[in-house]
Design a protein around this motif. Structure first.
Motif, mmCIF file in Angstrom:
data_model
loop_
_atom_site.group_PDB
_atom_site.id
_atom_site.type_symbol
_atom_site.label_atom_id
_atom_site.label_comp_id
_atom_site.label_asym_id
_atom_site.label_seq_id
_atom_site.Cartn_x
_atom_site.Cartn_y
_atom_site.Cartn_z
ATOM 1 N N ALA A 30 16.833 -1.796 -14.273
ATOM 2 C CA ALA A 30 17.226 -0.759 -13.823
ATOM 3 C C ALA A 30 17.078 -0.711 -12.327
ATOM 4 N N LEU A 31 17.726 -0.015 -11.436
ATOM 5 C CA LEU A 31 17.476 0.183 -10.143
ATOM 6 C C LEU A 31 16.958 1.623 -9.655
ATOM 7 N N VAL A 32 15.913 1.703 -8.831
ATOM 8 C CA VAL A 32 15.563 2.814 -8.256
ATOM 9 C C VAL A 32 15.653 2.584 -6.645
ATOM 10 N N LEU A 33 16.549 3.224 -6.139
ATOM 11 C CA LEU A 33 16.690 3.064 -4.602
ATOM 12 C C LEU A 33 16.017 4.125 -3.865
ATOM 13 N N VAL A 34 15.112 3.866 -3.118
ATOM 14 C CA VAL A 34 14.448 5.171 -2.418
ATOM 15 C C VAL A 34 14.907 5.267 -1.010
ATOM 16 N N ASP A 35 15.810 6.228 -0.750
ATOM 17 C CA ASP A 35 16.270 6.612 0.438
ATOM 18 C C ASP A 35 17.066 5.565 1.432
ATOM 19 N N ILE A 36 17.806 5.036 0.647
ATOM 20 C CA ILE A 36 18.599 3.762 1.561
ATOM 21 C C ILE A 36 20.060 3.701 0.542
ATOM 22 N N THR A 37 20.985 3.748 1.289
ATOM 23 C CA THR A 37 22.297 3.288 0.770
ATOM 24 C C THR A 37 22.993 2.172 1.583
ATOM 25 N N PRO A 38 23.913 1.500 0.995
ATOM 26 C CA PRO A 38 24.486 0.272 1.831
ATOM 27 C C PRO A 38 25.031 0.450 3.155
ATOM 28 N N ARG A 39 25.313 1.515 3.522
ATOM 29 C CA ARG A 39 25.592 1.997 5.002
ATOM 30 C C ARG A 39 24.756 3.061 5.382
ATOM 31 N N ALA A 95 11.177 15.724 1.925
ATOM 32 C CA ALA A 95 10.829 14.407 2.076
ATOM 33 C C ALA A 95 11.847 13.729 3.261
ATOM 34 N N THR A 96 11.126 13.040 4.190
ATOM 35 C CA THR A 96 11.955 12.379 5.088
ATOM 36 C C THR A 96 12.208 11.002 4.526
ATOM 37 N N HIS A 97 12.531 10.051 5.569
ATOM 38 C CA HIS A 97 12.913 8.636 4.782
ATOM 39 C C HIS A 97 11.589 8.240 4.286
ATOM 40 N N MET A 98 10.356 8.484 4.587
ATOM 41 C CA MET A 98 9.088 8.003 3.798
ATOM 42 C C MET A 98 9.055 8.932 2.684
ATOM 43 N N VAL A 99 9.852 8.772 1.458
ATOM 44 C CA VAL A 99 9.610 9.652 0.554
ATOM 45 C C VAL A 99 8.389 9.510 -0.199
ATOM 46 N N GLY A 114 0.742 -1.185 -0.071
ATOM 47 C CA GLY A 114 0.034 0.059 0.186
ATOM 48 C C GLY A 114 0.978 1.353 -0.051
ATOM 49 N N ALA A 115 2.146 0.985 0.339
ATOM 50 C CA ALA A 115 2.999 2.516 0.352
ATOM 51 C C ALA A 115 3.277 2.796 -1.106
ATOM 52 N N TRP A 116 2.884 2.080 -2.130
ATOM 53 C CA TRP A 116 3.284 2.385 -3.419
ATOM 54 C C TRP A 116 1.733 2.737 -4.088
ATOM 55 N N ASN A 117 0.662 2.830 -3.457
ATOM 56 C CA ASN A 117 -0.637 2.883 -4.194
ATOM 57 C C ASN A 117 -0.659 4.268 -5.106
ATOM 58 N N ALA A 118 -0.362 5.207 -4.562
ATOM 59 C CA ALA A 118 -0.225 6.525 -5.265
ATOM 60 C C ALA A 118 0.557 6.558 -6.567
#
Length: 286
Positions: A127-136, A262-266, A46-50
């Protein structure tokens, strides 16, 4: 191509190789390219609905799912969750798509995508879309999230109480969630109280071992060859200039876009800008 009428979503059940049923939602089955959405820890599809609805309207085939132990997907009877299970689930879902999908992964979903693309199958995703995350990541930000998740083990008396607690956790959001919005996020127990949709055993499995995976995640990121877009929140406490800079050194061909409000909840904080950036990135792949 823009579809005049918003695409209707359809639900199905995807059974993994170890027998776990995942709830899968599909929008615009005939669309292209294919986008596969992987949510963060403690979230649901549901986080992706919109975003998924908007991108399906743009002509994309949009697939979202509840990770095992989350939402309407199965929980493990023994509660023994590990990263390898989530990686395997994502590989299987990716292979089940009619064409190579673009993975859009938020937080945990993005980390699992990095492992798949850099370590398991470099050609699975287009392809990759990374949403507010990095390996560290910034430990303090993750600890704040986990503190909220662990704060209400006895659940809530009603939806109003849950809405009040969420509003306190996300004070920058206008208004409170309605009962309709909260229903997919909560389950009613035998005692009549409402508890989060995710399996509490996840906190002792995946979370307890997460930081020891950071070297592996960094090594996987350095091997990613497909196009990458990192979307970060300007007010995030999970990623920072340091972690983003480190990621860009590991993946020099990646593109980074910061959404300042945006915060972490982009996706929840800036969905219109979030969707626009993904649509632009997807068009650039052609």
């Amino acid at each position: 191509m823009v579809i005049a009428t918003p695409p209707v979503s359809t639900m199905s059940r995807f059974v993994t190789s170890d027998g776990v049923g995942l709830a899968v939602e599909l929008r615009h089955p005939e669309g292209a390219p294919s986008l596969l959405f992987a949510h963060g820890f403690g979230q649901t599809r549901g986080a992706w609905n919109a975003a998924a609805t908007a991108l399906a309207q743009e002509g994309c085939r949009c697939v979202s799912f509840d990770t095992r132990g989350h939402g309407e997907s199965d929980r493990l009877p023994g509660g023994d969750y590990h990263m390898e299970q989530f990686v395997s689930d994502l590989v299987q879902l990716g292979n089940a798509q009619p064409s190579r999908p673009v993975l859009i992964g938020a937080s945990m979903g993005g980390l699992i995508g990095l492992v798949v693309a850099g370590e398991i199958d470099p050609s699975l995703f287009r392809a990759l879309v990374l949403v507010d995350i990095t390996p560290r990541w910034e430990t303090a930000g993750v600890e704040r999230i986990l503190a909220f998740m662990q704060a209400h083990p006895d659940g809530f008396a009603d939806y109003a109480e849950a809405a009040e607690q969420i509003a306190a956790y996300l004070p920058h959001r206008a208004g409170r969630k309605s009962e309709e919005q909260l229903r997919p996020l909560l389950r009613e127990g035998a005692d009549g109280r409402l508890r989060w949709h995710w399996d509490p055993a996840l906190l002792g499995g995946v979370v307890s071992e997460s930081e020891r995976y950071q070297p592996r995640l960094m090594a996987a990121a350095a091997k990613v060859q497909v196009p990458v877009l990192l979307l970060s929140g300007g007010r995030s406490d999970v990623v920072s200039r340091d972690t983003v800079g480190e990621f860009m050194q590991l993946v020099p061909h990646a593109e980074h876009v910061e959404l300042p409000r945006a915060t972490h909840m982009v996706a929840g904080d800036a969905n219109d800008a979030f969707t626009r950036e993904i649509a632009r990135f997807v068009r650039s792949l052609a």
